[in-house]
Design a protein around this motif. Structure first.
Motif, mmCIF file in Angstrom:
data_model
loop_
_atom_site.group_PDB
_atom_site.id
_atom_site.type_symbol
_atom_site.label_atom_id
_atom_site.label_comp_id
_atom_site.label_asym_id
_atom_site.label_seq_id
_atom_site.Cartn_x
_atom_site.Cartn_y
_atom_site.Cartn_z
ATOM 1 N N PRO A 42 -45.563 25.359 156.112
ATOM 2 C CA PRO A 42 -44.401 25.467 155.224
ATOM 3 C C PRO A 42 -43.795 26.864 155.205
ATOM 4 N N THR A 43 -42.535 26.915 154.812
ATOM 5 C CA THR A 43 -41.782 28.162 154.698
ATOM 6 C C THR A 43 -41.497 28.432 153.227
ATOM 7 N N GLN A 44 -41.750 29.658 152.788
ATOM 8 C CA GLN A 44 -41.485 30.021 151.403
ATOM 9 C C GLN A 44 -40.003 30.357 151.226
ATOM 10 N N LEU A 45 -39.395 29.800 150.169
ATOM 11 C CA LEU A 45 -37.963 29.987 149.938
ATOM 12 C C LEU A 45 -37.657 30.922 148.775
ATOM 13 N N THR A 46 -38.516 30.989 147.765
ATOM 14 C CA THR A 46 -38.280 31.902 146.640
ATOM 15 C C THR A 46 -39.434 32.882 146.525
ATOM 16 N N PHE A 47 -39.112 34.091 146.087
ATOM 17 C CA PHE A 47 -40.088 35.174 146.004
ATOM 18 C C PHE A 47 -39.891 35.890 144.669
ATOM 19 N N LYS B 234 -25.454 19.404 151.160
ATOM 20 C CA LYS B 234 -25.811 20.588 151.939
ATOM 21 C C LYS B 234 -27.234 21.014 151.618
ATOM 22 N N HIS B 235 -27.826 21.774 152.563
ATOM 23 C CA HIS B 235 -29.186 22.247 152.334
ATOM 24 C C HIS B 235 -29.129 23.495 151.433
ATOM 25 N N GLU B 236 -28.787 23.245 150.186
ATOM 26 C CA GLU B 236 -28.754 24.277 149.160
ATOM 27 C C GLU B 236 -29.498 23.749 147.945
ATOM 28 N N ILE B 237 -29.998 24.660 147.126
ATOM 29 C CA ILE B 237 -30.907 24.274 146.053
ATOM 30 C C ILE B 237 -30.482 24.931 144.750
ATOM 31 N N ILE B 238 -30.604 24.204 143.655
ATOM 32 C CA ILE B 238 -30.500 24.782 142.320
ATOM 33 C C ILE B 238 -31.898 24.799 141.720
ATOM 34 N N PHE C 61 -28.996 29.504 148.703
ATOM 35 C CA PHE C 61 -28.230 29.007 149.857
ATOM 36 C C PHE C 61 -28.426 29.939 151.046
ATOM 37 N N GLY C 62 -28.250 29.376 152.244
ATOM 38 C CA GLY C 62 -28.477 30.123 153.470
ATOM 39 C C GLY C 62 -27.348 31.092 153.773
ATOM 40 N N THR C 63 -27.698 32.257 154.293
ATOM 41 C CA THR C 63 -26.702 33.250 154.703
ATOM 42 C C THR C 63 -26.465 33.241 156.204
ATOM 43 N N SER C 64 -27.279 32.427 156.918
ATOM 44 C CA SER C 64 -27.106 32.381 158.379
ATOM 45 C C SER C 64 -27.048 30.948 158.872
ATOM 46 N N GLY C 65 -26.518 30.071 158.016
ATOM 47 C CA GLY C 65 -26.373 28.676 158.413
ATOM 48 C C GLY C 65 -27.638 27.878 158.207
ATOM 49 N N ASN C 66 -27.553 26.600 158.526
ATOM 50 C CA ASN C 66 -28.687 25.696 158.376
ATOM 51 C C ASN C 66 -29.290 25.397 159.741
ATOM 52 N N THR C 67 -30.546 24.975 159.714
ATOM 53 C CA THR C 67 -31.223 24.565 160.932
ATOM 54 C C THR C 67 -31.702 23.127 160.750
ATOM 55 N N ASP C 68 -32.341 22.588 161.798
ATOM 56 C CA ASP C 68 -32.872 21.239 161.676
ATOM 57 C C ASP C 68 -33.965 21.152 160.616
ATOM 58 N N HIS C 69 -34.534 22.303 160.252
ATOM 59 C CA HIS C 69 -35.605 22.315 159.266
ATOM 60 C C HIS C 69 -35.114 22.808 157.912
ATOM 61 N N GLY C 70 -33.812 22.891 157.726
ATOM 62 C CA GLY C 70 -33.294 23.283 156.409
ATOM 63 C C GLY C 70 -32.581 24.607 156.446
ATOM 64 N N ILE C 71 -32.849 25.439 155.427
ATOM 65 C CA ILE C 71 -32.206 26.739 155.317
ATOM 66 C C ILE C 71 -32.616 27.609 156.502
ATOM 67 N N GLY C 72 -31.678 28.400 157.006
ATOM 68 C CA GLY C 72 -31.910 29.199 158.194
ATOM 69 C C GLY C 72 -32.803 30.398 157.943
ATOM 70 N N ASP C 73 -32.651 31.451 158.772
ATOM 71 C CA ASP C 73 -33.580 32.573 158.687
ATOM 72 C C ASP C 73 -33.159 33.616 157.652
ATOM 73 N N GLY C 74 -32.215 33.301 156.804
ATOM 74 C CA GLY C 74 -31.847 34.171 155.705
ATOM 75 C C GLY C 74 -31.259 33.350 154.577
ATOM 76 N N TRP C 75 -31.554 33.720 153.351
ATOM 77 C CA TRP C 75 -30.990 32.980 152.221
ATOM 78 C C TRP C 75 -30.809 33.927 151.052
ATOM 79 N N GLU C 76 -30.010 33.478 150.127
ATOM 80 C CA GLU C 76 -29.598 34.333 149.021
ATOM 81 C C GLU C 76 -29.722 33.574 147.711
ATOM 82 N N VAL C 77 -30.089 34.313 146.645
ATOM 83 C CA VAL C 77 -30.232 33.725 145.319
ATOM 84 C C VAL C 77 -29.160 34.304 144.405
ATOM 85 N N THR C 78 -28.456 33.430 143.674
ATOM 86 C CA THR C 78 -27.403 33.854 142.761
ATOM 87 C C THR C 78 -27.633 33.245 141.387
ATOM 88 N N ASP C 79 -27.515 34.065 140.348
ATOM 89 C CA ASP C 79 -27.625 33.601 138.969
ATOM 90 C C ASP C 79 -26.325 32.880 138.586
#
Length: 623
Positions: free
Chosen positions: A49-54, A68-72, A89-107
């Protein structure tokens, strides 16, 4: 016998809350491997698995965007339950496995002084709906907000006070389905027109009626729900037409319902039943009523279930006495004997969980002849020639239920020479409406009598030392501990109260404003029942306590404010009753962070060993 290491048991990890991505290619879930629960994702066939939040704080819940592969997701601070909503949400697009190699969190909500409870995305993905206490801390209002970081919330309507939640947008996104919780035994469903903000009551009724698990039917003209409107002890599955408000019972049930859901198209329904605490899953094609084969599932509790967008797969979160909470997948519609595939391996901390204890379901008699269900874990080396101490565990709630789920702490106690008895006293959920309401207001202390009779039952078991019984519980279970040691002081060698109620008057005065009316329906009103609430509050009977006590509380607890702990600790110390007090400044209603659990539970074990396991068999707390 080798003494187990409590830290090892506490490091067993769990996964939960599986959600399919919109394309069905990946599954996101919650995992506490870092010490705080975060969002991870995995390929549906299994992969690392890949960790999405830190974050430093645990994620409370999350949902996928419908397209879209975005999460609330929601997070609070230090357990204060003032949850904020965030966009991932992803900052470098989506891949076949979901969010790409960069993502961003917004309040998205930016109001840390208010509670926000996510409801649903619109089907076109352009808006979210949620309820929040932004205007008044005593009520949840309904908000709609565009799905972008710069959007501002639009308040659609003022809530009726107390708990109000959004259950979903109608299929054409015109309406919102709302649920108002007056109490755990009385609810209402509302229809809110998004364009006009007109609010319509769908479930007018007299008396107390439950309406739960409500969801839209595909035609958008009706909803599906469970209800006790027919007056039976158990709920029925029913449909309600939104225009006529006509309720039609579709199926009567003989057990409680843990979940009722539909696949994305509505063609498949999933029903989760609670049979004496064990989960039973039923899947069927809605039009034909034909049952869908499911895998053989061992003794366990299913806490989450989701059907994939293409209706070919089901994921569940599964927990049993010999397997920690993990996520499993099975295929549907392909053969008559589907198999269960484990997707996550949360981490067993080097322990052989297959050797963990399977509890016995027993029923013991109470003061009025009522049979009280309980799960009994005998101590590993107990025998008539070697009777052992037992920890009695009343659950919180009150409308909760101890079930045969994985419990590392119970297993540690068993391996350490303690038995554990977890009774589901009257007032527990899972056993019908009559049982659920059997402890309301003036009947409150009947549940405490049930707890005492658990101790009486134990004293008759030859493998139990009747002079070494401890009582340990949290939240309402903490009140039960205090009520037990004040009401029946000769039964207990020690008591452990975690975030429990000591004084019903101050609890009701200071609990979260939006919770007060709901709690008064259960416990009694400050206006009409104050004298009774004073009478049953353990704080006024501290002189009766004879056993050593441990008190544990989070400083940020909004449900049972920390003042409840401070009151009981001060009273115990004034009377020279041995008490150990653990206060955690970055916790709320319970201990969510591993570092605090690693501090608290070893101290709890030392307390129990000193005052229960190793004490002389006398009721003198000095021994």
């Amino acid at each position: 016998m080798v003494t187990p290491n409590i830290e090892q048991y506490l490091n067993i990890r769990t996964t939960s809350s599986p959600r399919f991505s919109p394309d069905g290619r990946s599954i996101a879930f919650l995992w506490n491997i870092t010490g705080t629960t975060q969002i991870w994702q995995i390929d549906q066939n299994g992969s690392w698995p890949t960790q999405l939040t830190f974050l430093n704080e645990p994620v409370r819940g999350f949902d996928f965007h419908p397209l879209k592969h975005e999460i609330i997701f929601s997070v609070d601070q230090g357990g204060n339950e003032q949850t904020q909503l965030f966009r991932l949400f992803g900052t470098s697009g989506n891949t076949d496995h979901g969010i790409g190699d960069g993502w961003e969190v917004t309040d998205l909500t930016k109001r840390p002084d208010a509670v926000h409870t996510f409801g649903a995305f619109s089907h076109d993905g352009k808006r979210i709906a949620y309820t929040a206490t932004r205007e008044n801390p005593s009520r949840f209002d309904v908000y709609v907000q565009e799905w972008n970081p710069k959007a501002q919330p639009q308040r659609l309507c003022e809530g009726p006070g107390g708990y109000l939640s959004v259950l979903g947008f109608s299929p054409n996104d015109r309406y919102l389905l709302l649920r108002h919780l007056e109490s755990n035994f009385n609810q209402n469903l509302f229809l809110l027109d998004v364009a006009t903000a007109k609010l319509t009551l769908l479930t007018p009724h007299d008396g107390d009626v439950q309406f739960e698990h409500a969801t839209w039917l595909p035609d958008g003209q009706s909803i599906l729900c469970t209800t006790t409107s027919g007056g039976g002890d158990f709920p029925a599955i029913a449909s309600i037409a939104i225009q006529s408000k006509k309720l039609v019972v579709l199926q009567n049930l003989d057990h409680e319902v843990d979940g009722l859901s539909l696949s994305k198209s509505g063609k498949i329904s999933a029903l989760l039943l609670n049979r004496d605490g064990q989960s039973e899953l039923q899947l069927q094609h809605r039009e034909s009523g034909k049952k869908i084969p499911i895998p053989k599932i061992p003794l366990s509790v299913i806490s989450n279930l989701e059907i994939s967008p293409d209706e070919s797969q089901v994921v569940v979160s599964l927990s049993g006495p010999q397997h920690a909470n993990n996520i499993y997948r099975f295929s549907i519609g392909q053969n008559d004997n589907p198999s269960l595939h484990q997707l996550t391996f949360a981490g067993q901390a080097g322990l052989s969980t297959s050797r963990f204890t399977v509890p016995k379901l027993i029923h013991y008699p109470s003061f009025d002849g009522k049979k009280i269900p309980a799960w009994y874990y005998p101590a590993a080396d107990a025998s008539p020639n070697q009777p052992r101490p037992v920890i009695v565990y009343p659950h919180g709630g009150p409308e909760s239920q101890t079930r045969p789920q994985f419990n590392a702490l119970f297993e540690f106690f068993v391996k350490s020479g303690y038995g554990v008895l977890a009774p589901n006293v009257r007032g527990s959920s899972g056993y019908g409406t009559e049982y659920l309401n059997a402890d309301n207001v003036r009947k409150r202390m009947d549940s405490v009598k049930d707890l005492a009779h658990a101790a009486y039952w134990l004293r008759e078991q030859r493998e139990v030392d009747p002079k070494r019984l401890a009582v340990y519980g949290g939240s309402y279970g903490g009140f039960m501990v205090l009520a037990a040691v004040t009401g029946y002081p000769d039964l207990w060698a020690a008591g452990i109260n975690v975030v429990g109620i000591a004084n019903f008057v101050t609890f009701l005065e200071k609990t979260g404003a939006y919770r007060r009316a709901h709690r008064e329906r259960e416990y009694g009103s400050l206006e009409t029942d104050r004298e009774f609430l004073v009478q049953i509050s353990p704080i006024h009977q501290v002189d009766r306590i004879r056993c050593p006590m441990m008190v544990i509380h989070g400083a940020n607890d909004p449900r049972v404010p920390v003042g409840e702990a401070e009151q009981i600790v001060a009273a115990l110390r004034e009377r020279k009753i041995p008490v150990e007090y653990l206060r955690y400044e970055d916790e709320g209603h319970g201990l969510a962070k591993l570092k605090n659990r690693l501090d608290c539970y070893p101290k709890m074990v030392r307390f129990l060993d000193r005052f229960v396991k190793n004490r002389e068999t006398t009721n003198d707390p000095k021994n």
